[in-house]
Motif scaffolding. Structure first.
Motif, PDB file in Angstrom:
ATOM      1  N   ARG A   8      -0.516   4.138   4.872  1.00 22.90           N
ATOM      2  CA  ARG A   8      -0.395   2.674   4.904  1.00 22.90           C
ATOM      3  C   ARG A   8       1.028   2.250   5.282  1.00 22.90           C
ATOM      4  O   ARG A   8       1.224   1.308   6.063  1.00 22.90           O
ATOM      5  CB  ARG A   8      -0.782   2.083   3.548  1.00 22.90           C
ATOM      6  N   TYR A   9       2.005   2.954   4.726  1.00 16.59           N
ATOM      7  CA  TYR A   9       3.402   2.640   5.037  1.00 16.59           C
ATOM      8  C   TYR A   9       3.690   2.856   6.519  1.00 16.59           C
ATOM      9  O   TYR A   9       4.336   2.024   7.173  1.00 16.59           O
ATOM     10  CB  TYR A   9       4.324   3.505   4.180  1.00 16.59           C
ATOM     11  N   ILE A  17       0.965  -1.822  -0.700  1.00 13.57           N
ATOM     12  CA  ILE A  17       1.818  -0.732  -1.195  1.00 13.57           C
ATOM     13  C   ILE A  17       2.597  -1.175  -2.422  1.00 13.57           C
ATOM     14  O   ILE A  17       2.679  -0.458  -3.427  1.00 13.57           O
ATOM     15  CB  ILE A  17       2.771  -0.264  -0.074  1.00 13.57           C
ATOM     16  N   LEU A  18       3.177  -2.365  -2.362  1.00 13.35           N
ATOM     17  CA  LEU A  18       3.996  -2.852  -3.477  1.00 13.35           C
ATOM     18  C   LEU A  18       3.177  -3.079  -4.734  1.00 13.35           C
ATOM     19  O   LEU A  18       3.687  -2.951  -5.854  1.00 13.35           O
ATOM     20  CB  LEU A  18       4.699  -4.150  -3.065  1.00 13.35           C
ATOM     21  N   GLU A  52       6.308   6.886  -4.806  1.00 14.72           N
ATOM     22  CA  GLU A  52       6.170   8.171  -4.132  1.00 14.72           C
ATOM     23  C   GLU A  52       6.630   8.104  -2.680  1.00 14.72           C
ATOM     24  O   GLU A  52       6.985   9.128  -2.093  1.00 14.72           O
ATOM     25  CB  GLU A  52       4.715   8.626  -4.180  1.00 14.72           C
ATOM     26  N   LEU A  53       6.644   6.913  -2.098  1.00 14.90           N
ATOM     27  CA  LEU A  53       7.061   6.780  -0.712  1.00 14.90           C
ATOM     28  C   LEU A  53       8.514   7.162  -0.530  1.00 14.90           C
ATOM     29  O   LEU A  53       8.931   7.582   0.543  1.00 14.90           O
ATOM     30  CB  LEU A  53       6.858   5.340  -0.244  1.00 14.90           C
ATOM     31  N   LEU A  98      -3.951   7.921  11.247  1.00 14.88           N
ATOM     32  CA  LEU A  98      -3.579   7.304   9.974  1.00 14.88           C
ATOM     33  C   LEU A  98      -4.733   6.471   9.409  1.00 14.88           C
ATOM     34  O   LEU A  98      -4.985   6.483   8.199  1.00 14.88           O
ATOM     35  CB  LEU A  98      -2.337   6.438  10.174  1.00 14.88           C
ATOM     36  N   GLN A  99      -5.440   5.751  10.279  1.00 14.25           N
ATOM     37  CA  GLN A  99      -6.574   4.950   9.824  1.00 14.25           C
ATOM     38  C   GLN A  99      -7.722   5.836   9.346  1.00 14.25           C
ATOM     39  O   GLN A  99      -8.419   5.483   8.386  1.00 14.25           O
ATOM     40  CB  GLN A  99      -7.025   4.018  10.944  1.00 14.25           C
ATOM     41  N   ALA A 100      -7.921   6.993   9.988  1.00 14.21           N
ATOM     42  CA  ALA A 100      -8.948   7.936   9.542  1.00 14.21           C
ATOM     43  C   ALA A 100      -8.621   8.465   8.157  1.00 14.21           C
ATOM     44  O   ALA A 100      -9.515   8.641   7.307  1.00 14.21           O
ATOM     45  CB  ALA A 100      -9.076   9.083  10.534  1.00 14.21           C
ATOM     46  N   LEU A 101      -7.346   8.710   7.906  1.00 14.47           N
ATOM     47  CA  LEU A 101      -6.921   9.174   6.580  1.00 14.47           C
ATOM     48  C   LEU A 101      -7.254   8.137   5.513  1.00 14.47           C
ATOM     49  O   LEU A 101      -7.837   8.466   4.469  1.00 14.47           O
ATOM     50  CB  LEU A 101      -5.416   9.465   6.600  1.00 14.47           C
TER      51      LEU A 101
END
Length: 202
Positions: free
Chosen positions: A167-168, A190-191, A198-199, A150-153
């Protein structure tokens, strides 16, 4: 129609007509009919046909959309030798990984998704693979590996829509680890983003 197909004895022409029929059902969201047409197409296409790999991928996409996870896996896992280019290989393994994950077979999903990632070095769907791999790793309780994916993304594809999902998921993992400051910081990001809605649909 079948009568129309019988009117054309050319095998190649019949295959093309069957493909058009399958795609037409697909466009109309008639997934059961599309799946049946793709099944006929794949079963009758010669092994050396230049479009065989493309048609198998289209069939697998349709079966996956129709919720036929086991059939998706059987089709793609049974035809690995047809995929010689990076993107078809990556897409095939991504679909297999998604299908295994839907069956809660997380170890198999991780293996397929890692293969997809390896084949997708320059593919524009690499962010989707990283996210799906992160989710499968999280599902299989491989938390540190999930964090890495996830961090690589987020690092490599910061403006991708999939980065918000990453991030979520990171915030959720940090919350479970009682790393509340890091979790809150991500939720705030995120907020504040216009993409936060989209989440809800992922």
């Amino acid at each position: 129609s079948d009568q129309f197909l019988e009117a054309f004895p050319s095998t190649n022409l019949q295959l093309e007509i069957t493909y058009i029929k399958a795609e037409s059902h697909n466009q109309l969201d008639e997934l059961e009919l599309a799946s049946a047409a793709f099944s006929r197409l794949v079963s009758t296409t010669p092994a050396d046909h230049p479009q065989r790999s493309e048609w198998i991928l289209r069939a697998a996409n349709t079966w996956n959309s129709a919720g036929k996870a086991e059939k998706t896996i059987a089709m793609l896992a049974g035809n690995p030798s047809i995929f010689t280019k990076a993107n078809p290989t990556a897409e095939s393994l991504l679909l297999i990984g998604q299908a295994y994950r839907s069956l809660s077979k997380f170890e198999e999903a991780v293996k397929a998704l890692e293969g997809s990632l390896e084949s997708a070095r320059n593919w524009d769907r690499r962010p989707e693979i990283l996210l799906t791999l992160g989710l499968a790793l999280k599902d299989s309780k491989q938390t540190q590996e999930a964090l890495s994916s996830l961090q690589a993304l987020i690092k490599d594809h910061p403006i991708s829509g999939f980065s918000q999902q990453a991030r979520y998921q990171l915030a959720s993992i940090f919350r479970d680890q009682r790393r509340f400051d890091e979790s809150i910081a991500l939720y705030d990001q995120i907020l504040q983003s216009s993409d936060s809605q989209e989440l809800l649909t992922y």
